[in-house]
Design a protein around this motif. Structure first.
Motif, PDB file in Angstrom:
ATOM      1  N   UNK A  99      -6.320  -9.278   2.196  1.00  0.00           N
ATOM      2  CA  UNK A  99      -5.081  -8.563   2.526  1.00  0.00           C
ATOM      3  C   UNK A  99      -3.859  -9.306   1.965  1.00  0.00           C
ATOM      4  N   UNK A 131      -5.878  -6.068  10.133  1.00  0.00           N
ATOM      5  CA  UNK A 131      -6.972  -5.112   9.927  1.00  0.00           C
ATOM      6  C   UNK A 131      -8.354  -5.762   9.859  1.00  0.00           C
ATOM      7  N   UNK A 141     -11.718  -0.454   1.314  1.00  0.00           N
ATOM      8  CA  UNK A 141     -10.769  -1.030   2.277  1.00  0.00           C
ATOM      9  C   UNK A 141      -9.878  -2.084   1.629  1.00  0.00           C
ATOM     10  N   UNK A 142     -10.183  -2.424   0.384  1.00  0.00           N
ATOM     11  CA  UNK A 142      -9.426  -3.483  -0.303  1.00  0.00           C
ATOM     12  C   UNK A 142      -8.369  -2.846  -1.197  1.00  0.00           C
ATOM     13  N   UNK A 143      -7.159  -3.340  -1.105  1.00  0.00           N
ATOM     14  CA  UNK A 143      -6.067  -2.870  -1.957  1.00  0.00           C
ATOM     15  C   UNK A 143      -5.937  -3.808  -3.152  1.00  0.00           C
ATOM     16  N   UNK A 200      -2.442  -1.639  15.313  1.00  0.00           N
ATOM     17  CA  UNK A 200      -1.695  -2.873  15.603  1.00  0.00           C
ATOM     18  C   UNK A 200      -0.491  -3.026  14.682  1.00  0.00           C
ATOM     19  N   UNK A 201      -0.661  -2.743  13.417  1.00  0.00           N
ATOM     20  CA  UNK A 201       0.451  -2.885  12.478  1.00  0.00           C
ATOM     21  C   UNK A 201       1.612  -1.994  12.907  1.00  0.00           C
ATOM     22  N   UNK A 211       0.805  -1.230   0.000  1.00  0.00           N
ATOM     23  CA  UNK A 211       0.000   0.000   0.000  1.00  0.00           C
ATOM     24  C   UNK A 211       0.837   1.279   0.000  1.00  0.00           C
ATOM     25  N   UNK A 215     -14.328  -7.477   2.322  1.00  0.00           N
ATOM     26  CA  UNK A 215     -13.350  -8.449   2.835  1.00  0.00           C
ATOM     27  C   UNK A 215     -14.026  -9.727   3.322  1.00  0.00           C
ATOM     28  N   UNK A 228       0.968   3.846  -2.905  1.00  0.00           N
ATOM     29  CA  UNK A 228      -0.322   4.424  -3.280  1.00  0.00           C
ATOM     30  C   UNK A 228      -0.480   5.827  -2.685  1.00  0.00           C
ATOM     31  N   UNK A 255      -2.780   1.631  10.689  1.00  0.00           N
ATOM     32  CA  UNK A 255      -3.474   0.714  11.578  1.00  0.00           C
ATOM     33  C   UNK A 255      -2.684   0.591  12.880  1.00  0.00           C
TER      34      UNK A 255
END
Lengths: 464, 464
Positions: free
Chosen positions: B365, B425, B439-441, A443-444, A425, B298, A428, A441
């Motif tokens: 993801x 996520x 939300x989708x890449x 947690x990430x 990502x 998702x 982008x 995010x």
């Protein structure tokens, strides 16, 4: 397993950790997996990277070198680390470029028949302005090589439109970015050499959208300076399409960006003194400056907050590192690397011994591992710790480029280490108005800080 | 390496692939890495999962079993696969539950002093409505066990508020979801057993936000049915906080959801006939139904479009699979698993031989690997292919749970395989209004389809 681990008191853990260090200085010991689990638990339960990032990105925002926001970010970083109760927090003075975008930034395609279409553009960082409106025909090329091979009359007086996309076939997007980047970095020089009046560069992105991506470009002392702008990928596709039907179309570009005199700025440094080898230094950092278009969240607010978090995680986990650990918020990575150069220069002048330097500047996405830039034996030494990272999905330890800010330390440090996270990502939003806090995010981000802290812990304990 | 590979013609590739198959039936051969690279290239350059997903999510939208949208999705899936030129596309009839949310869905906290506060709630799937307003005091518990241990008078006539958060310390978020899920699945039954009049369940999420997360719940024939709703994590924290200061507060719940008579629906199946072992079947699927609150992007639009893409990638890469490959869009995973059960039942009745079944139902993801549910020898056999996936960051092959829709095939297939992607996520948006296409890449989604196709290719070539 975690349950029984959590029954250990902090004191018992530290005792065990010391025992481990005493009996195994070069391999890993069983206690390491326990300590690393503790670091991750702290990050996942009480990590502070995310809330720190929220402040930096939403309260301070974009912070290009020389801007008031960059100065605010310096003071903010210093304050955050002072509150951590470190052994030392200080600033390193450094002169930085001061480029400003200005209020005007606009491009229109005008067809031979007079129809106008707005293009989504932004000035590339460092570009001169257009001094009014710059209107010219356009010649499209896919590469610097193709430009060099064109007859002079095809280029003279025109705007060169560099339209080679990033290669979508690489799994690591950074590789595609590296390969396509020459158009942005050298496009204006090569265009001017052939008599062009400007450069328009396809945004370095794998997404198809309307965001123009800025980024640094350069001029050459011996070559006329011409304005350079990036156009969104959708805009580039549209312009290319229009050119095929109407090669005589013009682009009218207006940009009021300019380079102002250099200003004084700072790297921000926080330090935990090593308990056993205080003179051996491990640096971990990100860059505090960001492009001005957005909040500089993934580039590189995340790297800054993760680097500070490494110090907090070590302290909160009750660890007293054997070697000195420094978190460094570097100034001016984006358009000069003055902070990175200054840090290495001061380290050399002071005769400091740098064991390793780590950088996080690829976004705050899910951790994947580390790139190690060192001699092969040192790379293998770091790679022996891979199994400890497997439970966290962060065990891809490869030889490779580590980072821009720590690059100048190469001859002084045994190893440069790049923190690597998921790269899909990143480009982008990279250098666009979309690089905002909501793309991160929690947690990430916190998992990344934990991965970094875990490797810093091992480096501090075992050396290299 | 990629450059020289790309010079090969398609015909040469297929010839090479056949040669590889003839000389090495159980290990991998060098051609496998070339074929897999070709599959990834096709996915990254021309993948169609993303545009298919755009249609399914933004043009059809949420598609709970029994809804008009679920029926549209069936017709859409059939049409998409028919256009692929497969050997066979067909529907499998199955009766499904038909639960509807209704227009009213609201909760208010009312303090002892009469102050009102709105709570973000949604009915859990399958819940009865409140038949007007349900107003009661609230008793908070952390677990079914804590509820069982409470004195009867503490529960009777109240709404039980299950407030145990998902454990943030697990790296794989699915594990935390599994452990916290008993509150949602059985909360209403256990609350009613103790004389409560309703259940309010903390949303199964690791994020702190205002989205309530729906999901299936159940009733027991011998126990009174009471309404059950999910409350957002922020709402749950707020309610818990208020309860400490004001244990006498009430919650007023109003929901008009209801269970309607079952309706006829379908699994959608597309098939490429095996060239060598047509009777050996490899299934790859996702579930076509989704919760009604959002677009089901998702969960599990991504799994559906990836599964169909597996067939397209094999065809576009010029491969003619040795074994029969079926993409299955299962109906009714969310609240009944009727489609998964029907598929296994029909397979058994027809005496079909199922080699393996793969499912993608953990989001779209970045790929990480696969979970293999099989005997240890078969797990090891699949794991021998791990190195082929390392260049794509998708080499985590573990023994573990594979998927809900393919679960009923367990006794009939040699291996069940769960496609595993980054899980950080997923539960932030799972079963909420935020599970939307944006939300989708694109690259993450297409890389997933490529990973799945690569493993299907190996399964088809080598068997198990």
């Amino acid at each position: 397993m975690r349950t029984s681990f959590r029954r250990l008191t902090l004191g018992a853990l530290v005792l065990l950790a010391s025992a481990g260090a005493a009996t195994a200085q070069t391999a890993t010991s069983k206690i390491d997996s326990v300590v690393i689990r503790k670091i991750y638990d702290e990050a996942l339960a009480r990590g502070q990277s995310y809330e720190n990032l929220r402040y930096l990105t939403t309260r301070i925002g974009g912070r290009l070198s020389g801007s008031p926001q960059a100065e605010q970010a310096v003071q903010w970083g210093k304050t955050v680390m002072e509150k951590m109760g470190l052994d030392r927090v200080y600033l390193q003075e450094v002169m930085v470029p001061h480029w400003v975008r200005g209020a005007k930034e606009k491009a229109q395609v005008k067809s031979s028949k007079g129809k106008a279409l707005n293009l989504n553009v932004c000035a590339l960082g460092g570009s001169i302005g257009t001094n009014g409106k710059l209107k010219a025909q356009v010649v499209e090329v896919q590469s610097l090589q193709e430009l060099a091979a064109l007859p002079a009359e095809k280029v003279k007086g025109k705007i060169v439109f560099f339209n080679r996309p990033m290669n979508p076939l690489y799994i690591e997007t950074g590789r595609a970015y590296g390969e396509a980047g020459d158009q942005r970095r050298s496009g204006a020089i090569e265009a001017a050499k052939r008599g062009a009046v400007g450069a328009l560069v396809r945004s370095l992105s794998l997404a198809h959208d309307d965001f123009p991506h800025t980024g640094t470009m350069s001029y050459h002392d011996q070559v006329t300076k011409v304005p350079a702008a990036a156009v969104s990928t959708n805009g580039a596709d549209e312009l290319s399409h229009l050119l095929k039907a109407d090669p005589g179309l013009t682009v009218e570009l207006e940009m009021s960006c300019q380079q102002l005199p250099e200003v004084k700025s700072y790297n921000v440094v926080g330090e935990i003194k090593g308990s056993k080898y205080p003179d051996e230094i491990i640096t971990v950092g990100g860059h505090l400056d960001s492009w001005d278009l957005a909040q500089g969240a993934h580039d590189d607010g995340t790297g800054c907050t993760q680097s500070m978090e490494v110090l907090r995680l070590l302290k909160a986990s009750g660890l007293r590192p054997e070697r000195t650990i420094r978190a460094v918020l570097f100034m001016n990575e984006e358009n000069g690397v003055r902070g990175g150069n200054k840090y290495a220069e001061l380290a050399k002048a002071a005769g400091e011994k740098h064991l390793a330097a780590m950088e996080s500047d690829g976004g705050g996405f899910t951790p994947r591992g580390f790139n190690i830039e060192a001699d092969p034996a040192t790379v293998r030494k770091v790679q022996q710790w891979q199994p400890l990272f497997a439970p966290y999905g962060s065990a891809e330890f490869s030889a490779g480029h580590a980072g821009t800010d720590i690059g100048p330390l190469k001859s002084q440090a045994k190893a440069l280490i790049g923190y690597e996270c998921d790269s899909q990502r990143y480009f982008d939003i990279h250098h666009t108005a979309a690089d905002t806090f909501d793309k991160v995010n929690r947690r990430e981000l916190e998992l990344g800080g934990a991965s970094m802290a875990a490797l810093v812990y091992l480096l501090s304990k075992y050396g290299l």
